[in-house]
Design an enzyme around this catalytic site. Structure first.
Site, PDB file in Angstrom:
ATOM      1  CD  GLN A   6     104.272  81.745 101.457  1.00 23.44           C
ATOM      2  OE1 GLN A   6     105.118  82.460 101.986  1.00 23.44           O
ATOM      3  NE2 GLN A   6     104.019  81.762 100.157  1.00 23.44           N
ATOM      4  CE1 TYR A  58     114.018  81.812 101.222  1.00 20.75           C
ATOM      5  CE2 TYR A  58     111.856  82.128 100.238  1.00 20.75           C
ATOM      6  CZ  TYR A  58     113.034  82.661 100.743  1.00 20.75           C
ATOM      7  OH  TYR A  58     113.233  84.022 100.761  1.00 20.75           O
ATOM      8  NE  ARG A  97     107.707  94.644  93.966  1.00 21.90           N
ATOM      9  CZ  ARG A  97     108.327  94.952  92.840  1.00 21.90           C
ATOM     10  NH1 ARG A  97     109.190  95.955  92.808  1.00 21.90           N
ATOM     11  NH2 ARG A  97     108.075  94.290  91.726  1.00 21.90           N
TER      12      ARG A  97
END
Length: 368
Positions: free
Chosen positions: A103, A184, A323
């Site tokens: 990524q 972002y 997670r």
């Protein structure tokens, strides 16, 4: 046993040019275990290899430049040293039968001067300070006031993505994912809440989408579009306390329609607030998927039942888990068996060494 209602989630498929063994994706997970030079330690080899049973691993967000860094101890992909650190990871994952894409990340305004070269201000589409905190060597700090990028600087940002894409190819990845999500830099250009520009990169939907389209087009030229994915998060505002776009359905719909023409490997959407409840009903992600036209990866608080239903109904081609992969390196097998999942303590999420990173037990370990 796996019954007929669950087989689709565990069946093989291809996304673009990437063949995968199942429809379960390991989502990007920042773990802050690299050096301050962005070079990963050998622990990363073990960490990713332990999770290679995922149909596809999407690496933790990886800085395309020092300017793109917003959190201490996160890895990079812009120097030869970064390539040499990542190559053993890709080789080991491939030896274990896995597929892994990297990524590409630029945080934009979500940074601190202590993380920037020469203590420079972070960059952003507009000089609007982010909220929340970023992780520095001195602990959590408020993001520093950014400066707005000059128009003539933007080709250099595209060039940094291109350099990172080439380095990822040298490191042996199966493809790359352009991170245009989680508030972002690229998403800061998309949203009218963070983009107040008056040049060709601001104002209209077409202008605000321009940088993302330029980046994805250039990265696709290097990799081939069928090995490039795109991550979006139309409803995420928790990172940097970032307001949503005033018309997200139109903004993101236009973007994916334009990029769908490139024949990208996949579209990866965070369906709601990061770490929050799934909000697939609060936004028309189906419309995004249709406009994109390629493989769709659903993400955000999916459990086994939701993932099975999403794939069985065709709402998603693959489902990403975040997670749960931290404390369950064999998550695919646990989902297959409907076995209990271990909830890793948040205290071990960021920073540190092997503890809370590579020391979690698998079902096979427990059976011994």
């Amino acid at each position: 046993m796996t019954d007929m209602n669950t087989t689709a989630l565990f069946s093989d498929t291809s996304i673009g040019a990437i063949d995968v063994a199942n429809r379960i994706v390991m989502a990007p997970l920042t773990r802050s275990r690299a050096g301050m030079d962005g070079v990963h330690t050998p622990l990363a080899v073990q960490y990713y290899t332990q999770r290679a049973s995922a149909g596809l691993i999407i690496t933790e967000a990886t800085n395309i430049s020092q300017q793109g860094r917003g959190y201490a101890l996160t890895p990079g992909i812009y120097t030869d040293a970064h390539v040499e650190a990542w190559r053993p990871v890709t080789e080991s994952v491939h030896e274990a039968g896995g597929r892994i894409v990297l990524q590409l990340w630029h945080v934009g305004r979500m940074s601190h001067v202590s993380l920037q070269e020469g203590g420079a201000a972070p960059v952003a589409p507009s000089a609007i300070q982010a909220g929340e905190t970023v992780f520095t060597l001195d602990g959590p700090q408020p993001p520093s006031m950014p400066r707005a990028l000059d128009t003539d600087e933007i080709p250099g940002i595209v060039g940094d993505y291109a350099n990172a894409a080439r380095k990822a190819k040298e490191a042996g990845f199966d493809g790359v994912e352009v991170h245009a999500a989680n508030c972002y830099l690229l998403e800061q250009f998309l949203r009218d809440s963070t983009n107040r520009r008056t040049d060709r990169y601001g104002g209209s939907i077409e202008n605000r989408a321009r940088l993302v389209i330029e980046v994805v087009t250039e990265v696709s030229r290097i990799w081939g579009s069928d090995r490039v994915g795109l991550r979006l998060s139309p409803l995420t505002k928790a990172v940097g306390d970032t307001p949503l776009d005033s018309d997200p359905q139109s903004m993101y719909g236009y973007l994916v329609e334009q990029l769908g023409r490139l024949g990208l490997a996949y579209l990866h959407c965070v369906e709601g607030q990061t770490r929050g409840e799934n909000a697939a009903d609060a936004f028309d992600f189906k419309a995004l998927s249709r406009a994109f036209g390629g493989a769709y990866i659903a993400n955000n608080s999916y459990d086994r039942e939701l993932a099975i239903a999403a794939v069985n109904t065709g709402r998603a081609d693959l489902v990403a888990f975040g997670r749960p992969f931290i404390g369950n390196p064999d998550l695919v097998e646990r989902l297959r068996r409907n076995a209990p999942l271990f909830d890793a303590p948040q205290s071990s999420y960021y920073g540190g060494g092997a503890e809370g990173y590579t020391d979690f037990r698998t079902l096979a370990d427990q059976d011994q």
